[in-house]
Design an enzyme around this catalytic site. Structure first.
Site, PDB file in Angstrom:
ATOM      1  N   ILE A 204     -36.771  29.857 -10.899  1.00 58.72           N
ATOM      2  CA  ILE A 204     -35.900  28.801 -10.362  1.00 58.72           C
ATOM      3  C   ILE A 204     -36.275  28.469  -8.917  1.00 58.72           C
ATOM      4  CG2 ILE A 204     -33.497  28.165  -9.839  1.00 58.72           C
ATOM      5  CD1 ILE A 204     -34.193  28.462 -12.875  1.00 58.72           C
TER       6      ILE A 204
ATOM      7  N   ARG B 170     -29.125  24.712 -13.077  1.00 59.63           N
ATOM      8  CA  ARG B 170     -28.785  24.412 -14.474  1.00 59.63           C
ATOM      9  C   ARG B 170     -30.003  24.018 -15.291  1.00 59.63           C
ATOM     10  NH1 ARG B 170     -23.767  20.319 -13.563  1.00 59.63           N
ATOM     11  NH2 ARG B 170     -22.137  21.602 -14.469  1.00 59.63           N
TER      12      ARG B 170
ATOM     13  N   LYS C 160     -20.782  27.795 -14.120  1.00 58.05           N
ATOM     14  CA  LYS C 160     -22.134  28.151 -14.561  1.00 58.05           C
ATOM     15  C   LYS C 160     -22.099  29.156 -15.725  1.00 58.05           C
ATOM     16  CE  LYS C 160     -26.325  29.097 -15.072  1.00 58.05           C
ATOM     17  NZ  LYS C 160     -27.615  28.987 -14.539  1.00 58.05           N
TER      18      LYS C 160
ATOM     19  N   ASN D 284     -23.149  28.558 -20.013  1.00 55.70           N
ATOM     20  CA  ASN D 284     -24.049  29.386 -20.820  1.00 55.70           C
ATOM     21  C   ASN D 284     -23.294  30.115 -21.925  1.00 55.70           C
ATOM     22  OD1 ASN D 284     -26.330  28.546 -19.556  1.00 55.70           O
ATOM     23  ND2 ASN D 284     -26.619  30.363 -18.305  1.00 55.70           N
TER      24      ASN D 284
ATOM     25  N   ARG E 201     -22.761  27.800 -24.868  1.00 57.02           N
ATOM     26  CA  ARG E 201     -23.977  27.686 -25.696  1.00 57.02           C
ATOM     27  C   ARG E 201     -24.163  28.950 -26.546  1.00 57.02           C
ATOM     28  NH1 ARG E 201     -28.057  24.008 -26.078  1.00 57.02           N
ATOM     29  NH2 ARG E 201     -30.200  24.754 -26.294  1.00 57.02           N
TER      30      ARG E 201
ATOM     31  N   CYS F 223     -30.591  34.122 -19.452  1.00 55.02           N
ATOM     32  CA  CYS F 223     -29.365  33.380 -19.140  1.00 55.02           C
ATOM     33  C   CYS F 223     -28.329  33.514 -20.244  1.00 55.02           C
ATOM     34  CB  CYS F 223     -29.720  31.913 -18.922  1.00 55.02           C
ATOM     35  SG  CYS F 223     -31.096  31.709 -17.804  1.00 55.02           S
TER      36      CYS F 223
ATOM     37  N   TYR G 199     -39.264  34.171 -25.452  1.00 49.94           N
ATOM     38  CA  TYR G 199     -37.861  34.096 -25.865  1.00 49.94           C
ATOM     39  C   TYR G 199     -37.524  32.761 -26.502  1.00 49.94           C
ATOM     40  CZ  TYR G 199     -35.860  31.225 -22.065  1.00 49.94           C
ATOM     41  OH  TYR G 199     -35.521  30.202 -21.226  1.00 49.94           O
ATOM     42  N   LYS G 200     -38.391  31.761 -26.275  1.00 48.29           N
ATOM     43  CA  LYS G 200     -38.230  30.487 -26.969  1.00 48.29           C
ATOM     44  C   LYS G 200     -39.539  29.700 -26.887  1.00 48.29           C
ATOM     45  CE  LYS G 200     -36.399  27.572 -23.347  1.00 48.29           C
ATOM     46  NZ  LYS G 200     -35.302  26.716 -22.950  1.00 48.29           N
TER      47      LYS G 200
HETATM   48  N1  SAJ Z   1     -31.358  29.158 -29.215  1.00 46.03           N
HETATM   49  C1  SAJ Z   1     -30.934  29.227 -30.545  1.00 46.03           C
HETATM   50  N2  SAJ Z   1     -30.419  28.109 -31.114  1.00 46.03           N
HETATM   51  C2  SAJ Z   1     -30.291  26.951 -30.430  1.00 46.03           C
HETATM   52  C3  SAJ Z   1     -30.707  26.880 -29.081  1.00 46.03           C
HETATM   53  C4  SAJ Z   1     -31.231  28.007 -28.499  1.00 46.03           C
HETATM   54  O1  SAJ Z   1     -31.026  30.265 -31.197  1.00 46.03           O
HETATM   55  O2  SAJ Z   1     -29.814  25.963 -31.034  1.00 46.03           O
HETATM   56  C5  SAJ Z   1     -31.940  30.351 -28.565  1.00 46.03           C
HETATM   57  C6  SAJ Z   1     -33.335  30.121 -27.996  1.00 46.03           C
HETATM   58  O3  SAJ Z   1     -34.323  30.258 -28.955  1.00 46.03           O
HETATM   59  C7  SAJ Z   1     -33.393  31.190 -26.916  1.00 46.03           C
HETATM   60  C8  SAJ Z   1     -31.948  31.256 -26.416  1.00 46.03           C
HETATM   61  O4  SAJ Z   1     -31.157  30.655 -27.432  1.00 46.03           O
HETATM   62  O5  SAJ Z   1     -33.769  32.442 -27.437  1.00 46.03           O
HETATM   63  C9  SAJ Z   1     -31.685  30.584 -25.094  1.00 46.03           C
HETATM   64  O6  SAJ Z   1     -32.426  29.389 -25.009  1.00 46.03           O
HETATM   65  P1  SAJ Z   1     -31.825  27.996 -24.528  1.00 46.03           P
HETATM   66  O7  SAJ Z   1     -32.903  26.992 -24.661  1.00 46.03           O
HETATM   67  O8  SAJ Z   1     -30.560  27.709 -25.221  1.00 46.03           O
HETATM   68  O9  SAJ Z   1     -31.398  28.252 -23.018  1.00 46.03           O
HETATM   69  P2  SAJ Z   1     -32.135  28.922 -21.735  1.00 46.03           P
HETATM   70  O10 SAJ Z   1     -31.661  30.334 -21.641  1.00 46.03           O
HETATM   71  O11 SAJ Z   1     -33.578  28.670 -21.710  1.00 46.03           O
HETATM   72  O12 SAJ Z   1     -31.463  28.049 -20.554  1.00 46.03           O
HETATM   73  C10 SAJ Z   1     -30.045  28.055 -20.379  1.00 46.03           C
HETATM   74  C11 SAJ Z   1     -29.550  26.621 -20.197  1.00 46.03           C
HETATM   75  N3  SAJ Z   1     -28.086  26.572 -20.301  1.00 46.03           N
HETATM   76  C12 SAJ Z   1     -27.454  25.691 -21.090  1.00 46.03           C
HETATM   77  O13 SAJ Z   1     -28.042  24.894 -21.795  1.00 46.03           O
HETATM   78  C13 SAJ Z   1     -25.964  25.715 -21.062  1.00 46.03           C
HETATM   79  C14 SAJ Z   1     -30.012  26.066 -18.851  1.00 46.03           C
HETATM   80  O14 SAJ Z   1     -29.445  24.795 -18.629  1.00 46.03           O
HETATM   81  C15 SAJ Z   1     -29.598  27.016 -17.726  1.00 46.03           C
HETATM   82  O15 SAJ Z   1     -30.051  26.541 -16.468  1.00 46.03           O
HETATM   83  C16 SAJ Z   1     -30.260  28.358 -18.001  1.00 46.03           C
HETATM   84  O16 SAJ Z   1     -29.745  28.855 -19.237  1.00 46.03           O
HETATM   85  C17 SAJ Z   1     -29.923  29.320 -16.865  1.00 46.03           C
HETATM   86  O17 SAJ Z   1     -30.759  29.512 -15.978  1.00 46.03           O
HETATM   87  O18 SAJ Z   1     -28.788  29.811 -16.826  1.00 46.03           O
END
Ligand code: SAJ
Length: 406
Positions: free
Chosen positions: A10, A149, A201, A205, A208, A255, A314-315
């Site tokens: 970040i 974010r 914040k 998360n 989600r 996150c 992780y993704k």
């Molecule tokens: N994932 C799923 N199903 C989905 C979406 C994601 O299983 O439908 C998994 C991904 O494969 C991964 C994990 O969730 O393993 C997290 O990935 P992500 O793309 O959902 O999120 P991050 O961790 O990369 O980023 C998040 C974001 N937060 C939100 O969308 C609310 C980002 O905006 C934040 O800035 C970041 O966390 C952070 O730094 O906190």
């Protein structure tokens, strides 16, 4: 001048963004190797648009150093680990960065903490640390919390376009910091108080994480009773007020798999939904392994050494493996199999795990069953190479006939 403390996932893009928009910036990190790499003109991780942003920032005069600078605004962007047992945040890096700032900063300086912290962290840990050094908050030092974010994989775009939150003790300081971010941020910037900013914040998360857990639970129900979870989610999401995320092999990253635990750690008696959701997400790698056992029985694969795992990150399309579902899967697997499963990830050049391949074709040659754990663009572009293999696709990316899904 702004001194950005912590040049990780970040801090680095934030420093580059500020510099490339005309702000004088020095990026500080205590990791000498990292600073040397940046000073040698190289970025330290892969991210869409980061190299171009880096070049623009260097041209604009950004500096990197291991030293804290004397200036009036600091942005602290250091990791916030959590204790795996108590689930509480460990603010040691934030506190130590703030204490280091206090050693050099002039009177009236603003310290902006960007690192994600649990609600109350600034009150419980940062304020006392500042006061213990003899500073009066609001006079000698101003504290601000401005959580980032941005999403890895699309950081540069989101830095420019996302709305932001700034939590400050006074409107005046909040507006001053808002002006800094407005140098590049085209989104709306809301000024509020510090605890609200901390909580929003973590709540974003957590929202989600809970939504993904719901999708994962649906996947389990559908798998149990012969229904197609993806088709069901697709149809449900056509309803104007339904928006279910996608099931997957687990939730990783630093996150979504971490921040909700802060709420569980701080409010254990009040967090039933969040606790259960996190447990569901954490159960997914083992769920995948159990399903692999069923598949190999069904297709008659007797040599587990011919099973390969695609994806370590992780993704998709990032090189970050923190809390990755594949690492969790490999950890469980090692208790049951004498030899680690074969692994390949096009985004990981270093050797991170045993039996890791760096050549996709060689990997495919050595396996009969491929478990797709990450939907990198690479696998989408090379799907035809999986023809003839047994494929277990945990990310719904493969449309080859006979593919097993979650
Ligand atoms: N994932 C799923 N199903 C989905 C979406 C994601 O299983 O439908 C998994 C991904 O494969 C991964 C994990 O969730 O393993 C997290 O990935 P992500 O793309 O959902 O999120 P991050 O961790 O990369 O980023 C998040 C974001 N937060 C939100 O969308 C609310 C980002 O905006 C934040 O800035 C970041 O966390 C952070 O730094 O906190």
């Amino acid at each position: 001048m702004i001194n950005v403390i912590g040049l990780g996932y970040i801090g680095l893009p934030t420093a580059l963004m500020l510099a490339s928009h005309g702000v004088e910036v020095v990026g500080t990190d205590y990791n000498k190797e990292l600073v040397a790499t940046l000073n040698a003109g190289k970025t330290t991780f892969k991210e869409k648009g980061l190299d171009e942003l880096f070049d623009a920032a260097v041209k604009a005069g950004i500096k990197f150093s291991t030293e804290y600078q004397v200036t009036d605004i600091y942005i602290v962007s250091v990791p916030t680990p959590y204790d795996k047992f108590s689930k509480k945040i460990d603010p040691c890096f934030v506190v130590s960065a703030v204490e280091s700032v206090l050693k050099v900063c002039p009177k009236g300086a603003i310290i902006v903490v960007e690192s994600t912290v649990s609600p109350g962290t600034m009150d419980k840990f940062v304020r006392p640390a500042v006061e213990a050094k003899g500073f009066t908050i609001g006079k000698d030092i101003h504290l601000v919390h401005a959580p980032e974010r941005i999403i890895p994989g699309n950081m540069v775009y989101e830095l420019l376009h996302n709305n932001r939150t700034i939590g400050a003790d006074s409107r005046e300081i909040g507006e001053k910091v808002k002006k800094c971010y407005a140098s590049f941020c085209q989104g709306e910037i809301v000024v509020t108080d510090i605890k609200t900013a901390e909580m929003t914040k973590v709540v974003e998360n957590t929202f989600r994480a809970v939504n993904i857990a719901f999708a994962n639970e649906l996947a389990k129900i559908c798998n149990y009773d012969g229904m197609d979870v993806y088709e069901i989610i697709k149809i449900c999401n056509m309803h104007p007020r339904v928006n279910i995320l996608q099931p997957g092999p687990g939730v990783g990253g630093h996150c979504i798999s971490v921040d909700p635990w802060f709420l569980v750690g701080d409010y254990p008696a009040l967090t039933h939904v969040i606790w259960d959701a996190m447990k569901v997400n954490d159960s997914m790698p083992v769920y995948v392994l159990n399903k692999v056992s069923k598949i190999i029985k069904e297709v008659g694969i007797s040599d587990y050494r011919r099973i390969g795992v695609y994806g370590l990150t992780y993704k998709e399309n990032v090189d970050d493996v923190r809390e990755s579902p594949t690492l969790q899967l490999l950890e469980h697997q090692q208790h049951h199999l004498a030899e680690p499963l074969k692994v390949y990830d096009p985004w990981i050049e270093k050797d991170l795990v045993p039996n890791q391949y760096h050549d996709f074709d060689k990997f495919l040659n050595d396996v009969d069953l491929v478990i797709i754990m990450v939907k990198h663009d690479h696998i989408k572009q090379n799907m035809n190479k999986l023809k003839g293999k047994v494929v277990f696709d945990t990310c719904n990316v493969c449309d080859l006939e006979g593919t097993y899904k979650l």
